[in-house]
Structure formats: structure tokens, C-alpha cells
Design a protein around this motif. Structure first.
Motif, PDB file in Angstrom:
ATOM      1  N   ARG A  36      28.616  51.962  35.794  1.00 15.61           N
ATOM      2  CA  ARG A  36      27.704  51.244  36.706  1.00 15.61           C
ATOM      3  C   ARG A  36      26.917  50.183  35.945  1.00 15.61           C
ATOM      4  NH1 ARG A  36      24.423  56.010  38.852  1.00 15.61           N
ATOM      5  NH2 ARG A  36      25.420  57.043  37.071  1.00 15.61           N
ATOM      6  N   GLY A  37      26.624  50.455  34.668  1.00 17.37           N
ATOM      7  CA  GLY A  37      25.974  49.448  33.847  1.00 17.37           C
ATOM      8  C   GLY A  37      26.854  48.238  33.626  1.00 17.37           C
ATOM      9  N   LEU A  38      28.144  48.474  33.448  1.00 18.51           N
ATOM     10  CA  LEU A  38      29.109  47.377  33.313  1.00 18.51           C
ATOM     11  C   LEU A  38      29.146  46.523  34.569  1.00 18.51           C
ATOM     12  CD1 LEU A  38      31.671  45.926  32.128  1.00 18.51           C
ATOM     13  CD2 LEU A  38      33.009  47.775  33.178  1.00 18.51           C
ATOM     14  N   VAL A  39      29.297  47.168  35.726  1.00 20.62           N
ATOM     15  CA  VAL A  39      29.380  46.426  36.991  1.00 20.62           C
ATOM     16  C   VAL A  39      28.090  45.655  37.250  1.00 20.62           C
ATOM     17  CG1 VAL A  39      29.513  46.698  39.500  1.00 20.62           C
ATOM     18  CG2 VAL A  39      31.121  47.925  38.026  1.00 20.62           C
ATOM     19  N   ALA A  40      26.955  46.277  36.978  1.00 17.72           N
ATOM     20  CA  ALA A  40      25.672  45.607  37.192  1.00 17.72           C
ATOM     21  C   ALA A  40      25.530  44.390  36.288  1.00 17.72           C
ATOM     22  CB  ALA A  40      24.523  46.580  36.944  1.00 17.72           C
ATOM     23  N   ASP A  41      25.993  44.504  35.034  1.00 17.31           N
ATOM     24  CA  ASP A  41      25.900  43.370  34.116  1.00 17.31           C
ATOM     25  C   ASP A  41      26.809  42.231  34.559  1.00 17.31           C
ATOM     26  OD1 ASP A  41      24.926  42.003  31.859  1.00 17.31           O
ATOM     27  OD2 ASP A  41      26.670  42.627  30.679  1.00 17.31           O
ATOM     28  N   LEU A  42      28.014  42.554  34.983  1.00 11.55           N
ATOM     29  CA  LEU A  42      28.924  41.517  35.484  1.00 11.55           C
ATOM     30  C   LEU A  42      28.290  40.785  36.666  1.00 11.55           C
ATOM     31  CD1 LEU A  42      32.319  43.444  35.250  1.00 11.55           C
ATOM     32  CD2 LEU A  42      31.743  41.335  34.023  1.00 11.55           C
ATOM     33  N   ARG A  43      27.724  41.534  37.576  1.00 10.63           N
ATOM     34  CA  ARG A  43      27.096  40.909  38.752  1.00 10.63           C
ATOM     35  C   ARG A  43      25.915  40.037  38.346  1.00 10.63           C
ATOM     36  NH1 ARG A  43      27.564  46.260  42.639  1.00 10.63           N
ATOM     37  NH2 ARG A  43      29.497  45.643  43.707  1.00 10.63           N
ATOM     38  N   SER A  44      25.151  40.494  37.357  1.00 12.06           N
ATOM     39  CA  SER A  44      23.995  39.707  36.909  1.00 12.06           C
ATOM     40  C   SER A  44      24.418  38.389  36.284  1.00 12.06           C
ATOM     41  CB  SER A  44      23.161  40.514  35.912  1.00 12.06           C
ATOM     42  OG  SER A  44      23.790  40.579  34.642  1.00 12.06           O
ATOM     43  N   LYS A  45      25.659  38.332  35.815  1.00  8.11           N
ATOM     44  CA  LYS A  45      26.203  37.116  35.213  1.00  8.11           C
ATOM     45  C   LYS A  45      26.990  36.283  36.228  1.00  8.11           C
ATOM     46  CE  LYS A  45      26.291  38.818  30.476  1.00  8.11           C
ATOM     47  NZ  LYS A  45      25.227  39.813  30.676  1.00  8.11           N
ATOM     48  N   GLY A  46      26.814  36.600  37.496  1.00  2.00           N
ATOM     49  CA  GLY A  46      27.425  35.796  38.549  1.00  2.00           C
ATOM     50  C   GLY A  46      28.865  36.134  38.855  1.00  2.00           C
ATOM     51  N   VAL A  47      29.354  37.276  38.365  1.00  4.61           N
ATOM     52  CA  VAL A  47      30.734  37.675  38.617  1.00  4.61           C
ATOM     53  C   VAL A  47      30.784  38.512  39.892  1.00  4.61           C
ATOM     54  CG1 VAL A  47      32.756  38.882  37.733  1.00  4.61           C
ATOM     55  CG2 VAL A  47      31.233  37.672  36.157  1.00  4.61           C
ATOM     56  N   ASP A  48      31.376  37.956  40.934  1.00  2.73           N
ATOM     57  CA  ASP A  48      31.549  38.675  42.194  1.00  2.73           C
ATOM     58  C   ASP A  48      32.883  39.423  42.131  1.00  2.73           C
ATOM     59  OD1 ASP A  48      31.668  39.612  44.748  1.00  2.73           O
ATOM     60  OD2 ASP A  48      31.944  37.661  45.703  1.00  2.73           O
ATOM     61  N   LEU A  49      32.827  40.733  42.050  1.00  4.05           N
ATOM     62  CA  LEU A  49      34.029  41.542  41.889  1.00  4.05           C
ATOM     63  C   LEU A  49      34.768  41.785  43.201  1.00  4.05           C
ATOM     64  CD1 LEU A  49      32.539  44.131  39.388  1.00  4.05           C
ATOM     65  CD2 LEU A  49      34.332  42.482  38.859  1.00  4.05           C
ATOM     66  N   ASP A  50      34.133  41.490  44.303  1.00  2.37           N
ATOM     67  CA  ASP A  50      34.740  41.749  45.604  1.00  2.37           C
ATOM     68  C   ASP A  50      36.060  40.986  45.751  1.00  2.37           C
ATOM     69  OD1 ASP A  50      34.612  42.869  48.322  1.00  2.37           O
ATOM     70  OD2 ASP A  50      34.404  40.773  48.928  1.00  2.37           O
ATOM     71  N   SER A  51      37.136  41.723  46.018  1.00  2.97           N
ATOM     72  CA  SER A  51      38.473  41.160  46.250  1.00  2.97           C
ATOM     73  C   SER A  51      39.039  40.426  45.038  1.00  2.97           C
ATOM     74  CB  SER A  51      38.456  40.225  47.468  1.00  2.97           C
ATOM     75  OG  SER A  51      38.066  40.938  48.620  1.00  2.97           O
ATOM     76  N   LYS A  52      38.570  40.785  43.839  1.00  2.48           N
ATOM     77  CA  LYS A  52      39.066  40.152  42.612  1.00  2.48           C
ATOM     78  C   LYS A  52      40.125  41.011  41.934  1.00  2.48           C
ATOM     79  CE  LYS A  52      36.431  36.468  42.569  1.00  2.48           C
ATOM     80  NZ  LYS A  52      35.658  36.670  43.793  1.00  2.48           N
ATOM     81  N   ASN A  53      40.988  40.336  41.175  1.00  5.26           N
ATOM     82  CA  ASN A  53      42.002  41.005  40.363  1.00  5.26           C
ATOM     83  C   ASN A  53      41.436  41.236  38.965  1.00  5.26           C
ATOM     84  OD1 ASN A  53      44.209  40.927  42.345  1.00  5.26           O
ATOM     85  ND2 ASN A  53      44.118  38.709  42.046  1.00  5.26           N
ATOM     86  N   VAL A  54      41.278  42.498  38.585  1.00  2.76           N
ATOM     87  CA  VAL A  54      40.617  42.871  37.339  1.00  2.76           C
ATOM     88  C   VAL A  54      41.615  43.573  36.425  1.00  2.76           C
ATOM     89  CG1 VAL A  54      38.757  44.223  36.289  1.00  2.76           C
ATOM     90  CG2 VAL A  54      38.396  43.092  38.504  1.00  2.76           C
ATOM     91  N   VAL A  55      41.598  43.192  35.150  1.00  2.00           N
ATOM     92  CA  VAL A  55      42.378  43.870  34.111  1.00  2.00           C
ATOM     93  C   VAL A  55      41.401  44.510  33.128  1.00  2.00           C
ATOM     94  CG1 VAL A  55      43.900  43.541  32.123  1.00  2.00           C
ATOM     95  CG2 VAL A  55      44.416  42.403  34.287  1.00  2.00           C
ATOM     96  N   ILE A  56      41.664  45.756  32.755  1.00  2.00           N
ATOM     97  CA  ILE A  56      40.855  46.407  31.726  1.00  2.00           C
ATOM     98  C   ILE A  56      41.781  46.886  30.617  1.00  2.00           C
ATOM     99  CG2 ILE A  56      40.855  48.654  32.924  1.00  2.00           C
ATOM    100  CD1 ILE A  56      37.896  48.933  31.842  1.00  2.00           C
TER     101      ILE A  56
END
Length: 280
Positions: A125-145
Motif C-alpha cells: 500500500r505504501g508503494l501504491v500510495a507513493d506512485l499516486r503521489s507522483k502522479g501515476v494513475d494505475l487505473d486501467s494501466k499495464n504494470v510489470v513488476i
């Protein structure tokens, strides 16, 4: 539970420690002192070195809480041990685990909740929150980890809950990526080795030590992304350098540390930290 062997200062209202081995590098004490200053709380937060075995970990954790400790953070190599402790105690109704900890198979935050030892995992959740704080909208995105270890496992549920379109797990040993994918009943998850990545990547996250030893990154030269994120921080990152050269937006994982810490702080104190323009 053991009799307390830790001497806790009596002047603070809240007592926290972070357990690890090694532990001297941890930024958690400074981070939580910054949280306390913002919220007006009086805390004491210390680093605690512990021998790398389960019995020692249990003894230190038990002594801390029996001595009046409020909250405990766990870092390498004790996250799986903390999970095992909570899981064992749950069998006698003395422990409990959050949904995120259960899925991750690891605990990074311990607290006493409703008279039981409660284990949580705030990393994903810390990862997702940090991405969002940096303007990364994860909704409907293709993500590779990248990676199929504990860090990736802890990130999968929060990423799926962020409504990603697809989540591709890539690992040197493809069988490990496959086994991790099978743990989640979600058709958005795919897997491969590190050299067979999808072409359409919106966000790529590094949860490995790839590139630290100077080896060549196993990516095709035409691999691109909008945003590259390395969970590690404080070290040079060949991973980030690769994507910076392709004009991608990049970030290391310091903000993940801040955001996961804020979730721990809120669990322990009930106080929500304002991370807008936050520095420590």
C-alpha cells in the motif's frame, strides 16, 4: 510471553522500535519522529538489532510489548518470522493478521489490537500510495513488476486493488513467477522470464537487486515505459538509468518507505499523517 528485558523511557507517550539485522542503516526512527512532530505526539523510536533466528525475534518482540511498547516495525530478515509468530498465536486466539499480511506471507508492522498481537503489511500500500503521489494513475494501466520474492508478493494485492488493467510478473526463474501468479485467482496476472516482457508497459517496478552488481540488464533495447520505479533507494540504480535514457519518468523507493511508515504510524496512534510536501 517473557518478562520485559527492554528498558523503555517513561517520558514518551508512545514507544516504537524497528527490528532488523543489520539495522544501523534504518531511517525509520527519523521518519517517525517527523510524523510525531507533525501530529504533536510525544514518541520514542529506537533501532533494535536482533540475532537472525526465530527464538531471538520472539523474545525481543515479547519483551518489548510486555514492557509497555506500542508498535514494532520489522525489516530484513524478520518479516516472515513475524508472520509465523502471528499465525501461530492465531491458533490459540492470541494473534491476528491483516488481509495484506496474509496475502504477502510477511509482516512489517506489529501492534497489540483487541488484546491480541496484530500483524500487518503496509509495504504494498505504501508503494501504491507513493506512485499516486507522483502522479501515476494505475487505473486501467499495464504494470510489470520484476522479481518473484517477498517484495513482489506484498505488492500484488494493492496493485490489483488499484484496478490495474494487467500485472505481469517477470523473474529470472520463470517457475517462481508462475508459482506466485497461481497464488492469486486473477486473470489480469501473467508471467515470464526477465527477457520476455510485454511491449505495452505503462509502469515498470523493480523489486530485485538487478543491476547492482554491474551486470548488463537483460532488457531489449526497445523496451520503453511511461514510469519506472525502483523499490530500493540510496544506491545507484542501473535500472532507473536505463529508462531515464529513454526519457521515462523515474523514481526510487524512498517515498514507499515514507508512505508505508505513515500507515504503520496511523495503526499505532490513530493519527493520519499529511504527506503533501513532506520531507524528513
Amino acid at each position: 510471553m517473557h518478562t520485559s528485558i527492554l528498558s523503555l523511557p517513561t517520558s514518551a507517550d508512545y514507544h516504537f522500535i524497528v527490528i532488523g539485522n543489520p539495522i544501523a542503516h534504518s531511517k525509520s526512527p527519523e521518519l517517525h519522529q517527523s510524523f510525531a512532530k507533525q501530529t504533536g505526539l510525544n514518541i520514542h523510536y529506537a533501532r533494535q538489532l536482533c540475532p537472525n533466528d526465530f527464538d531471538s525475534f520472539v523474545a525481543v518482540a515479547a519483551s518489548f510489548f510486555n514492557g509497555g511498547g506500542t508498535g514494532l516495525n520489522i525489516t530484513v530478515p524478520f518479516k516472515e518470522m513475524a508472520f509465523e509468530l502471528c499465525q501461530t498465536l492465531s491458533q490459540t486466539n492470541q494473534g491476528n493478521l491483516s488481509e495484506y499480511a496474509l496475502v504477502a506471507g510477511a509482516v512489517n508492522t506489529l501492534a497489540i489490537k483487541d488484546g491480541k498481537l496484530y500483524g500487518d503489511n503496509t509495504d504494498g500500500r505504501g508503494l501504491v500510495a507513493d506512485l499516486r503521489s507522483k502522479g501515476v494513475d494505475l487505473d486501467s494501466k499495464n504494470v510489470v513488476i520484476l522479481g518473484a520474492g517477498g517484495a513482489t508478493r506484498g505488492a500484488i494485492l494493492p496493485l490489483l486493488n488499484a484496478n490495474v488493467k494487467s500485472l505481469h510478473i517477470a523473474n529470472r526463474t520463470v517457475e517462481k513467477a508462475e508459482n506466485l501468479a497461481k497464488m492469486f485467482d486473477d486473470n489480469r496476472i501473467t508471467f515470464s522470464n526477465l527477457t520476455d516482457l510485454p511491449n505495452n508497459v505503462d509502469v515498470i517496478i523493480n523489486a530485485t537487486s538487478i543491476g547492482l552488481s554491474g551486470e548488463k540488464l537483460p532488457f531489449n533495447d526497445d523496451l520503453t515505459t511511461d514510469f519506472a520505479y525502483d523499490m530500493m533507494y540510496g544506491k545507484p540504480s542501473a535500472f532507473l538509468d536505463f529508462f531515464k535514457a529513454k526519457n521515462a519518468n523515474i523514481s526510487d523507493g524512498l517515498g514507499m518507505l515514507v508512505n508505508q511508515g505513515a500507515l504503520s504510524f496511523e495503526l499505532w496512534t490513530g493519527e493520519k499523517v499529511n504527506l503533501t510536501d513532506f520531507t524528513f
